[in-house]
Scaffold this motif. Structure first.
Motif, short mmCIF file in Angstrom:
data_model
loop_
_atom_site.label_atom_id
_atom_site.label_comp_id
_atom_site.label_asym_id
_atom_site.label_seq_id
_atom_site.Cartn_x
_atom_site.Cartn_y
_atom_site.Cartn_z
N ARG A 180 -0.44 7.24 7.16
CA ARG A 180 -1.74 6.72 6.80
C ARG A 180 -1.70 6.24 5.35
O ARG A 180 -0.83 6.64 4.58
N ARG A 181 -2.65 5.42 5.03
CA ARG A 181 -2.73 4.90 3.68
C ARG A 181 -3.25 5.99 2.74
O ARG A 181 -4.21 6.68 3.04
N LYS A 182 -2.59 6.13 1.62
CA LYS A 182 -2.99 7.15 0.65
C LYS A 182 -4.27 6.69 -0.04
O LYS A 182 -4.39 5.54 -0.47
N ALA A 242 0.83 -1.19 0.00
CA ALA A 242 0.00 0.00 0.00
C ALA A 242 0.87 1.25 0.00
O ALA A 242 1.94 1.29 0.63
N GLU A 243 0.42 2.27 -0.68
CA GLU A 243 1.14 3.53 -0.73
C GLU A 243 0.75 4.37 0.48
O GLU A 243 -0.44 4.56 0.76
N LEU A 244 1.75 4.87 1.21
CA LEU A 244 1.53 5.61 2.44
C LEU A 244 1.81 7.09 2.22
O LEU A 244 2.53 7.48 1.30
N PRO A 280 5.35 -1.57 2.77
CA PRO A 280 5.05 -0.18 2.41
C PRO A 280 6.00 0.82 3.04
O PRO A 280 6.28 1.86 2.46
N HIS A 281 6.53 0.52 4.24
CA HIS A 281 7.44 1.46 4.89
C HIS A 281 8.79 1.49 4.20
O HIS A 281 9.39 2.57 4.02
#
Length: 1244
Positions: free
Chosen positions: A901-903, A740-742, A836-837
């Motif tokens: 947070r998740r974009k 997921a993109e953060l 994601p990090h």
């Protein structure tokens, strides 16, 4: 006295007195004639009173006092049977005796009604009366079956014959009640059995099943049942479940395999059973004799056994002296395990079955005769009607009737198979061979029965009704065996029908799943359930395997969850025929995942199916079944043997059997103290199987040392796969998704962003990712610095001439080559794709994907671009090191992960979204020759908007009224002349084209500047509310508005009449030609376009005769330059909004027609957006080409002077031209005034 006191304690004295008085008034033994029973004068009324007492006292108050009093008074044996005996068959027409007999049965039915024990509703009164009433009912049955004075059961049927003889449609409610009353009486007599745990003083043989069958046969009750069953559905409707209930209690627990054999065969079967029982007893004695006591065993023995830990255990008895194994076994036997106390489970034996029934020879032959006749005539009608009643959930069908239905279907199918087998062995045709014996049971082999069976199977399994599920599994097994025998019958017709039935049975994959689930979910439901479950699994697998080998193209219908992503472009290209259906499914057209259950056919793979019976749950079920090996017969032992052989060798998953308790069980069956009987036919097969399994286990222990630890535990699929093959099973998803993109919750600097991400990785103990990325940055930084040093040295060595030759080129093209980021292991590659990090930290450090335009995959390549200098890489590395040694801290103990947070995913538009208007315009205008300049400008304007405004605006919205009308389908235009670039009539066409492109670029630049000025209006500034006291700003604003209004008044206010003020002398002809062209329009245009501008035609303009004639003449001719000017007009019109662009593409002749919405022949009075082209637009689109250049120059000069006069006066660029005044007319709609295109700013 004691009896009287006891009676007074159990029943109220007044109730007892009333009942005793009624019984006395019923009748008694007379002194006349032969001393027979003489009914009282009011016997009929007394019987009705007794019925009322039973109904309104016992049933209403939920008590049993009246029944207890009647039992103690012996009403049935002393009075009722005697009264029924007085109604002889010769007095069949005596209605008085018939009514009395019917009243007797109305009393006997509730007295013989089965008593159900419901612990939730039972009271102390029930517990007092229940044992007495159960013994009383057994006495009623004994008296009725053994009454010699008259056939009581036959008398009951005689009482109902008049009602039965009537057609079904003519029967009244009373007739229906009489028939059911008699059938319930027969059901009660068949259902009464000796109560368990209560001793009866009478002879139990007088109430046995043999006596019941003999009585039913002697009194023609079987014939009555056959008559009603064979006419079920025609003459009888609601009596189906009652007939089934009677048949059920007649045949339950009777061994159908012994029913049709001869006496000799039956004796042989009995002798074999006795031999097997004696062999088991001998085997038990042999195992016991090894440690049997001797004459020396009376001497006490006690020994100490020293164990490995040094502790000493005490063992008593001489058996400990035999050997070490005996001592250990004796020690184990002294160990006790206190299991946790649990609630007492209900008995697994069905409450209405009881123990197996043994029939005498006479009863066996009578029952065999009845079963044969029932199969020949009554089976199909009865069970077809009962199945329909169950399917429609009829009101007269109770819950226990469903279990009886499946039990009887299984029992009669097995009886039919045994009858066929005996008939084939004896070589004599049976009564059913004339038709075909399988046709006699066809109603339980059709598709409706299969559907009912599957539904009941799933429902019982879901409701955990284990008794019903056991019965259904028995029925399913018998259906499979019957169909298999049908396919092996050798008759082509039977084989075809059998294949059809099997294809229906095996077609639904839900049936396969249900059987696998039942076998896997066994826990402690009892041996009956275990036996039925294993039998069904074994039979289903065996028959399905044979059928799949014969039908290699077997198809099954599976239901699975299918994820479908709707893509408008793909549907348009590949599924044109389904566009309407796709639009109807989802009008929002967002690319959402819609999960729906779909059914599809697929080829059946038997090996894949049998893999469902390999998991540990199914293995444990068969292991539990095998633990009863000393009590199992050869067929059951063969069932378990075949399953373990299939798992170990056919499926090659013997590792599922490598568990200590299973190995110990197998070893104990062959070499243990209580092994299988060696005389059994299955001993050799089990011995060989156990030998091979233990041998494979020893080999696997040498291969996989980890198996030593796994011997103690059950195996899950992944562990079993690893132990079997030595590596883990690889699973690759078809369409993997990246992590997921953060994004950050707050706006922070780059150093703080890196610190937050590093803190998250540290909190998650993922420091290896930090070390790896620092190593990559350090290596790239050293390489990049070395490259830069080389470049600097080469730059210094260059000569001044070479440096002057390519100064700019060297600065722009000399970029360092990118460096590839290489993961050091597979885990790192997976983290680069899924973590994601780590991906966010890579992006912050400047890393990029090599091909960002393509979809990312796990093997996508990441690079450090050449645009990053060594200093930038060093800075990123230092920020990571700083954050690693001094992680960031936050208020209130928040973690670094809380700052991310998740974009949110951007909104994806479909091809038919309402917000996409330019696509249709582009498509519609793309194919029009001569519109290329307009298309270019439109596309450029769209690109400029994308650079200025956020995609979709501040909020996602749909079209509003301010956006104007949506584009309508364009009419097919006539063939036009070539554009200016392709015209050979213009001597300097290239120069004109270049000037045209220059004007277009200038116009786009002005549009861009204007858009930049209004961009801030998309957002609301909180400081706007604080500007109320800015008097200077307000004064400037009102001054601009006043100047703007004055300019409009000068432009439109002076032309209220012909020759009014504000019209220049040199422009009179032009205005007359433009505004008075209502009568000179061409008749070639369609009249369909007159509905756009209401009353804005020529009604409000000056009517000039000379202008009309001039415009009419000019409008009818086509000069070579007309298409060029028309080109310019369309282009300038395209610079406005979508309405003006749509209107500018219409034919030239519409300009001289009245009430046109947006004629092509226009005078564009827009602002200096069109200044570079206004000379080509001001009314000379149809003049002679020789005068076009002069008029263009004059108009441009006039326009420039007008702009200088009004530019400073207006606060922004106005959309007016002072050299072209127009008439002020009333306009009901925006965008057009009297046929002139006006920009939206004029509407303010």
């Amino acid at each position: 006295m004691e009896d009287a006191e006891a009676n007074n304690d159990t029943v109220h004295p007044q109730v007892r007195a009333h009942i005793n008085s009624l019984v006395s008034a019923l009748g008694g033994t007379g002194i006349d004639d032969d001393g027979g029973y003489t009914p009282g004068d009011d016997a009929l009324e007394v019987l009705r009173d007794i019925k009322k007492w039973i109904r309104f006292y016992d049933e209403k108050t939920n008590r049993m006092d009246v029944a207890r009093c009647l039992a103690e008074a012996n009403l049935v044996g002393t009075d009722l049977l005697q009264i029924l005996a007085t109604w002889s068959p010769n007095d069949a027409n005596n209605k008085s005796k018939a009514r009395i007999a019917l009243a007797c049965f109305e009393v006997m039915v509730p007295l013989t009604w089965p008593i159900e024990k419901d612990l939730e509703t039972m009271t102390v009164n029930h517990h007092r009366h229940l044992p007495v009433l159960q013994l009383a009912q057994l006495g009623y049955k004994r008296a009725i079956l053994n009454f010699d004075a008259a056939p009581i059961l036959s008398t009951a049927v005689r009482a109902a014959l008049p009602s039965m003889a009537m057609p079904n449609g003519d029967r009244s409610a009373r007739d229906q009640g009489i028939i059911k009353l008699v059938l319930f009486f027969l059901r009660n007599i068949a259902m009464i059995t000796p109560p368990s745990g209560i001793k009866d003083g009478g002879d139990e043989t007088q109430v046995s099943r043999s006596v019941l069958i003999d009585t039913f046969s002697f009194q023609d009750i079987f014939l009555t049942l056959l008559t009603i069953a064979s006419n079920m559905g025609e003459d009888f409707r609601t009596e189906d479940v009652i007939i089934m209930d009677i048949v059920f209690h007649v045949v339950k627990r009777v061994d159908s395999r012994k029913l049709f054999v001869s006496q000799t065969q039956l004796n042989k079967i009995s002798a074999d059973e006795l031999t097997a029982a004696m062999s088991k007893e001998a085997a038990m004695l042999r195992s016991y004799s090894k440690n049997a006591p001797t004459r020396h065993s009376r001497f006490g023995t006690m020994i100490w056994v020293k164990r490995e830990s040094g502790r000493v255990s005490t063992v008593s008895g001489q058996g400990a002296l035999l050997d070490a194994a005996t001592r250990e076994r004796k020690m184990d036997s002294t160990k006790t395990f206190k299991a946790p106390r649990r609630a007492r489970k209900e008995e697994m034996e069905p409450k209405d079955l009881g123990p197996p029934v043994t029939l005498d020879e006479r009863a066996r032959q009578q029952l065999a005769s009845f079963v044969s006749e029932f199969l020949d005539s009554g089976f199909n009608p009865l069970f077809s009607h009962v199945r329909k009643s169950i399917d429609r959930e009829a009101s007269h069908v109770q819950h226990h009737h469903q279990g009886q239905f499946f039990y009887l279907v299984a029992w009669f199918l097995e009886a039919e198979r045994m009858r066929r087998r005996v008939s084939q062995e004896s070589k004599r045709p049976s009564a059913g061979d004339e038709v075909e014996s399988f046709n006699l049971v066809a109603e339980v082999l059709n598709q409706e029965m299969i559907i009912t069976l599957n539904r009941a199977l799933n429902q019982a399994h879901g409701d955990k009704d284990w008794r019903l599920l056991t019965t259904i599994m028995r029925c399913f097994t018998q259906i499979l065996l019957t169909v298999q025998e049908m396919s092996d019958s050798g008759t082509e017709e039977n084989e075809e029908i059998a294949n059809n039935i099997l294809s229906r049975l095996f077609y639904e994959e839900a049936t396969h799943d249900a059987i696998a689930s039942i076998a896997r979910a066994y826990k402690d439901q009892g041996f009956e359930y275990l036996d039925a479950c294993t039998e069904l699994t074994h039979t289903f697998l065996r028959i399905l395997e044979a059928y799949s080998k014969q039908n290699v193209d077997l198809q099954v219908r599976s239901r699975k969850r299918n994820r479908r992503k709707k893509k408008a472009a793909k549907e348009a290209g590949e599924q044109d025929g389904e566009e309407d259906q796709g639009d109807a499914e989802d009008d929002s057209a967002d690319d959402e995942r819609q999960a729906e259950k779909t059914t599809q056919e697929r080829k059946f793979d038997f090996k894949r199916f049998t893999a469902r019976f390999v998991p540990q749950g199914v293995v444990d079920t068969f292991v539990t079944f095998t633990k009863y090996y000393r009590d199992l017969d050869d067929a059951q032992l063969k069932r378990a043997h075949r399953y373990f052989y299939r798992v170990a060798f056919k499926q090659e998953m013997a590792v599922m059997l490598y568990r200590l308790d299973i190995i110990h069980l197998f070893h104990g069956m062959i070499k243990g103290p209580e092994p299988l009987d060696k005389s059994s036919s299955m001993f050799k097969e089990w011995e060989e199987l156990v030998k091979q399994i233990i041998k494979k286990c020893v080999r696997k222990l040498d291969e996989r040392p980890a198996l030593f630890a796994e011997l103690l535990f059950s195996k899950i699929n992944s562990t079993a796969y690893y132990l079997e093959y030595g590596y883990e099973k690889q699973t690759v998803s078809a369409n993997p998704r990246p992590g997921a993109e953060l994004e950050f919750k707050r706006e922070v600097g780059r150093d703080q962003q890196i610190a937050i991400v590093v803190g998250v990785l540290l909190d998650r103990n993922q420091t290896d990712h930090l070390e790896w990325i620092k190593k990559q940055l350090a290596q790239t930084e050293s390489e990049r610095r070395a490259w830069e040093n080389v470049e600097k040295a080469m730059e210094a060595e260059r000569t001044s001439g070479e440096a002057a030759a390519e100064p700019a080129e060297g600065d722009t093209t000399r970029v360092a080559p990118h460096s590839t980021v290489r993961p050091d292991n597979d885990a790192r590659r997976t983290a680069m794709f899924k973590n994601p990090h780590l991906r966010l930290l890579m992006n912050l450090a400047g890393l990029e994907r090599l091909t960002p335009t393509l979809d990312e995959a796990p093997d996508s390549t990441w690079i450090i671009p050449g645009t990053l200098t060594a200093d930038a890489l060093k800075e990123a590395l230092s920020l990571i090191n700083k954050a690693e040694f001094t992680p960031p801290t936050f208020d209130d103990g928040a973690l670094a992960e809380d700052q991310l947070r998740r974009k949110a995913a951007p909104r994806k538009r479909a091809a038919y979204d309402d917000d996409d208007d330019d696509n249709d315009d582009d498509v519609n205008n793309h194919n029009n020759h001569g519109r290329n300049t307009f298309n270019d400008s439109a596309s450029d304007a769209e690109n400029d908007d994308n650079t200025l405004f956020a995609p979709g605006g501040p909020t996602a919205r749909r079209r509003t009224a301010e956006d104007g009308q949506p584009p309508r389908p364009r009419k097919k235009s006539r063939r036009r002349r070539p554009s200016r670039e392709g015209s050979h009539d213009e001597p300097d066409g290239d120069a004109a084209a270049a000037a045209e492109r220059a004007r277009a670029r200038a116009r786009r630049q002005r549009e861009l500047e204007k858009a930049r000025r209004i961009k801030s209006a998309m957002y609301v500034d909180p400081l706007d509310d604080l500007s109320d006291g800015d008097a200077e700003g307000d004064a400037a604003f009102f001054a601009r508005e006043a100047a703007r209004q004055a300019a409009k008044d000068r432009s439109f206010g002076g032309l209220l009449a012909e020759g009014g003020p504000g019209v220049a002398d040199g422009d009179g002809d032009v205005w007359a030609g433009l505004l008075g062209g209502g009568g000179g329009g061409s008749d070639d245009d369609d009249d369909d376009d007159d509905d756009d501008d209401g009353g804005c035609g020529g009604g409000g303009v000056v009517q000039g005769k000379g202008g009309e004639k001039g415009v009419g003449k000019v409008g009818k001719r086509k000069s070579p330059g007309s298409s060029d000017d028309e080109e310019d007009g369309s282009e300038s019109g395209g610079d406005g909004d979508s309405d003006s662009s749509a209107g500018s593409a219409r034919p030239v002749k519409r300009a001289v027609k009245r009430r046109k919405p947006a004629p092509t022949k226009v005078v564009d009075i827009s602002s200096d957006e069109d200044d570079g082209r206004d000379g080509d637009d001001d009314g000379d689109m149809d003049v002679d080409p020789s005068q076009s250049s002069n008029r263009a120059g004059e108009d441009r000069a006039a326009r420039v002077s007008t702009e200088k006069a009004n530019g400073a006066e207006n606060g922004r660029e106005e959309d007016t031209d002072e050299d072209m005044p127009v008439v002020a007319v009333a306009r009901p709609r925006p965008r057009a005034r009297a046929g002139f295109i006006v920009e939206s700013s004029d509407e303010e």
